[in-house]
Design a protein around this motif. Structure first.
Motif, PDB file in Angstrom:
ATOM      1  N   THR A 129      31.656  80.279  48.052  1.00 36.33           N
ATOM      2  CA  THR A 129      30.411  79.506  48.136  1.00 36.33           C
ATOM      3  C   THR A 129      30.631  78.171  48.843  1.00 36.33           C
ATOM      4  O   THR A 129      29.867  77.781  49.735  1.00 36.33           O
ATOM      5  N   ALA A 130      31.685  77.465  48.453  1.00 34.87           N
ATOM      6  CA  ALA A 130      31.976  76.163  49.063  1.00 34.87           C
ATOM      7  C   ALA A 130      32.392  76.317  50.516  1.00 34.87           C
ATOM      8  O   ALA A 130      32.000  75.516  51.378  1.00 34.87           O
ATOM      9  N   VAL A 131      33.181  77.343  50.798  1.00 32.25           N
ATOM     10  CA  VAL A 131      33.618  77.568  52.174  1.00 32.25           C
ATOM     11  C   VAL A 131      32.432  77.948  53.057  1.00 32.25           C
ATOM     12  O   VAL A 131      32.339  77.505  54.205  1.00 32.25           O
ATOM     13  N   ARG A 132      31.522  78.748  52.540  1.00 31.19           N
ATOM     14  CA  ARG A 132      30.337  79.140  53.312  1.00 31.19           C
ATOM     15  C   ARG A 132      29.505  77.916  53.681  1.00 31.19           C
ATOM     16  O   ARG A 132      29.052  77.775  54.824  1.00 31.19           O
ATOM     17  N   LYS A 133      29.324  77.012  52.742  1.00 30.47           N
ATOM     18  CA  LYS A 133      28.551  75.797  53.001  1.00 30.47           C
ATOM     19  C   LYS A 133      29.212  74.959  54.085  1.00 30.47           C
ATOM     20  O   LYS A 133      28.554  74.446  55.001  1.00 30.47           O
ATOM     21  N   GLN A 135      22.872  81.315  66.225  1.00 32.87           N
ATOM     22  CA  GLN A 135      22.569  81.324  64.794  1.00 32.87           C
ATOM     23  C   GLN A 135      22.441  82.734  64.201  1.00 32.87           C
ATOM     24  O   GLN A 135      22.938  82.980  63.091  1.00 32.87           O
ATOM     25  N   PRO A 136      21.803  83.701  64.881  1.00 30.89           N
ATOM     26  CA  PRO A 136      21.793  85.061  64.313  1.00 30.89           C
ATOM     27  C   PRO A 136      23.192  85.651  64.170  1.00 30.89           C
ATOM     28  O   PRO A 136      23.482  86.350  63.191  1.00 30.89           O
ATOM     29  N   ILE A 137      24.070  85.361  65.129  1.00 28.76           N
ATOM     30  CA  ILE A 137      25.455  85.843  65.039  1.00 28.76           C
ATOM     31  C   ILE A 137      26.150  85.196  63.844  1.00 28.76           C
ATOM     32  O   ILE A 137      26.825  85.861  63.052  1.00 28.76           O
ATOM     33  N   LEU A 138      25.972  83.877  63.722  1.00 32.34           N
ATOM     34  CA  LEU A 138      26.597  83.142  62.627  1.00 32.34           C
ATOM     35  C   LEU A 138      26.126  83.653  61.274  1.00 32.34           C
ATOM     36  O   LEU A 138      26.929  83.891  60.360  1.00 32.34           O
ATOM     37  N   MET A 181      26.851  87.957  61.092  1.00 33.47           N
ATOM     38  CA  MET A 181      28.156  88.551  61.361  1.00 33.47           C
ATOM     39  C   MET A 181      29.331  87.735  60.815  1.00 33.47           C
ATOM     40  O   MET A 181      30.389  88.284  60.520  1.00 33.47           O
ATOM     41  N   ILE A 182      29.153  86.415  60.692  1.00 34.91           N
ATOM     42  CA  ILE A 182      30.275  85.560  60.305  1.00 34.91           C
ATOM     43  C   ILE A 182      30.168  85.088  58.856  1.00 34.91           C
ATOM     44  O   ILE A 182      31.080  85.297  58.053  1.00 34.91           O
ATOM     45  N   LEU A 183      29.057  84.450  58.518  1.00 40.48           N
ATOM     46  CA  LEU A 183      28.931  83.873  57.172  1.00 40.48           C
ATOM     47  C   LEU A 183      28.927  84.894  56.033  1.00 40.48           C
ATOM     48  O   LEU A 183      29.361  84.569  54.918  1.00 40.48           O
ATOM     49  N   HIS A 203      30.921  87.374  55.756  1.00 38.17           N
ATOM     50  CA  HIS A 203      32.261  87.929  55.566  1.00 38.17           C
ATOM     51  C   HIS A 203      33.388  86.890  55.583  1.00 38.17           C
ATOM     52  O   HIS A 203      34.297  86.951  54.750  1.00 38.17           O
ATOM     53  N   ARG A 204      33.343  85.948  56.513  1.00 34.56           N
ATOM     54  CA  ARG A 204      34.467  85.030  56.712  1.00 34.56           C
ATOM     55  C   ARG A 204      34.747  84.107  55.514  1.00 34.56           C
ATOM     56  O   ARG A 204      35.919  83.819  55.220  1.00 34.56           O
ATOM     57  N   PRO A 205      33.718  83.588  54.793  1.00 32.83           N
ATOM     58  CA  PRO A 205      34.014  82.652  53.699  1.00 32.83           C
ATOM     59  C   PRO A 205      34.969  83.197  52.643  1.00 32.83           C
ATOM     60  O   PRO A 205      35.832  82.470  52.154  1.00 32.83           O
ATOM     61  N   ALA A 206      34.844  84.462  52.274  1.00 38.50           N
ATOM     62  CA  ALA A 206      35.722  85.032  51.245  1.00 38.50           C
ATOM     63  C   ALA A 206      37.168  85.069  51.733  1.00 38.50           C
ATOM     64  O   ALA A 206      38.097  84.743  50.984  1.00 38.50           O
ATOM     65  N   LYS A 207      37.348  85.434  53.008  1.00 40.05           N
ATOM     66  CA  LYS A 207      38.699  85.484  53.569  1.00 40.05           C
ATOM     67  C   LYS A 207      39.288  84.077  53.677  1.00 40.05           C
ATOM     68  O   LYS A 207      40.454  83.845  53.330  1.00 40.05           O
ATOM     69  N   SER A 208      38.472  83.144  54.160  1.00 38.32           N
ATOM     70  CA  SER A 208      38.954  81.768  54.313  1.00 38.32           C
ATOM     71  C   SER A 208      39.241  81.124  52.965  1.00 38.32           C
ATOM     72  O   SER A 208      40.187  80.343  52.832  1.00 38.32           O
ATOM     73  N   ALA A 209      38.425  81.450  51.949  1.00 37.85           N
ATOM     74  CA  ALA A 209      38.627  80.868  50.621  1.00 37.85           C
ATOM     75  C   ALA A 209      39.999  81.248  50.072  1.00 37.85           C
ATOM     76  O   ALA A 209      40.672  80.425  49.437  1.00 37.85           O
TER      77      ALA A 209
END
Length: 316
Positions: free
Chosen positions: A19-23, A43-46, A49-51, A53-59
């Motif tokens: 949640t924090a990483v997504r923000k 913005q549609p890509i972000l 396609m990105i938000l 999935h990526r936050p969980a991996k980055s967290a």
């Protein structure tokens, strides 16, 4: 005259959670200085396609470098830098801000305004200028002061990669590691940017090359030095050679002990503590390397606090 100093770094999630990483990522990756693409297209890509999935991996990556005592390394070291600089400059009010997390730039500029600061020095904590970093900071400053009734005397340090005290401080730290570690190869790994940004006029690549040239002269070592770029993101072509590919190839070329330096970072963060010291270390070792050492960023070293003091006072 009431004087102030504002140190500005990139930012960090508030916690190592999705949640924090997504923000944090939404704010960071919505900056058109960072992603040079029309908002209607990006913005549609972000968002699709990105938000998702990526936050969980980055967290998970952030969890591996998060300190139980101090939390985010980037936030901790930036706080330390501001506190130490305040001690050296008692006649100034010293604060710090982040571009994409708290404390925000506008919040800190408002505090200076409330305290009736009339002379303000702002130091984006990026030694090498890029439109993606310093350019974005200047945008935020301009947005805050647009149509403001009173504007202080502003001085923005847009680049300090050729500032002699900075070069000497970083070279001294590298030299200590050379003496202790005795590498057969030194790698200067800079944060990369898309090649298209340089084509449009961003001087970042030239400023990185200037840093390497000055450090090489200050070190005066016979150990070979290579310059590379890290942190690729997206399908565009980025500056080369890439740090990860270089480290995979070095052992086969006879380099078994590599010392890695990250001159574009003045505080340790995800890109140094995880990308370099965990991911890229593994690339090197798994391809036949024997020993890998990362030189810590200048962080809260007293020598770097003195560099900041000299920048504020315009002493060379």
């Amino acid at each position: 005259m009431k004087k102030g100093v504002l140190l500005i770094n990139l930012g960090t999630p508030a916690s190592p959670t999705p949640t924090a990483v997504r923000k944090y990522l939404k704010l960071f990756l919505s900056d058109q200085r960072v992603i040079d693409m029309p908002s209607w297209k990006w913005q549609p890509i972000l968002n699709t396609m990105i938000l998702p999935h990526r936050p969980a991996k980055s967290a998970e990556l952030y969890r591996q470098i998060w300190s139980k005592e101090n939390g985010s390394p980037l936030l901790y070291y930036t706080q330390q830098q501001a506190q130490q600089l305040q001690e050296l400059l008692p006649e100034h009010q010293v604060r710090f801000a982040m571009s994409y997390s708290h404390p925000m730039i506008a919040t800190e500029l408002k505090r200076f305004e409330q305290n009736q600061i009339t002379d303000l020095t702002i130091i984006p904590m990026y030694p090498q200028y890029s439109t993606t970093t310093v350019g974005s900071v200047v945008d935020d400053i301009n947005r805050f002061y647009f149509k403001r009734v009173r504007i202080p005397n502003l001085r923005i340090v847009t680049d300090f990669c050729d500032f002699s005290p900075y070069i000497k401080a970083l070279a001294a730290k590298i030299q200590q590691e050379i003496t202790d570690f005795k590498p057969d190869q030194i790698l200067f790994s800079y944060h990369g940017i898309p090649k298209s940004y340089v084509t449009k006029g961003d001087p970042y690549q030239e400023r990185c090359e200037t840093t390497t040239k000055l450090l090489r002269a200050e070190l005066n070592t016979e150990i070979p030095i290579k310059q590379t770029y890290q942190s690729r993101f997206g399908p565009d072509e980025w500056l080369k050679p890439a740090t990860d590919e270089t480290l995979k190839q070095l052992p086969a070329k006879g380099s078994k002990r590599v010392l890695v330096v990250a001159p574009s970072f003045v505080a340790d963060c995800l890109e140094t503590l995880h990308e370099l010291d965990i991911e890229n270390r593994q690339y090197f070792i798994s391809n036949g390397g024997e020993d890998f050492r990362l030189v810590p960023a200048l962080n809260a070293d007293e020598s770097f606090t003195q560099v900041l003091r000299q920048l504020v006072l315009n002493l060379r």
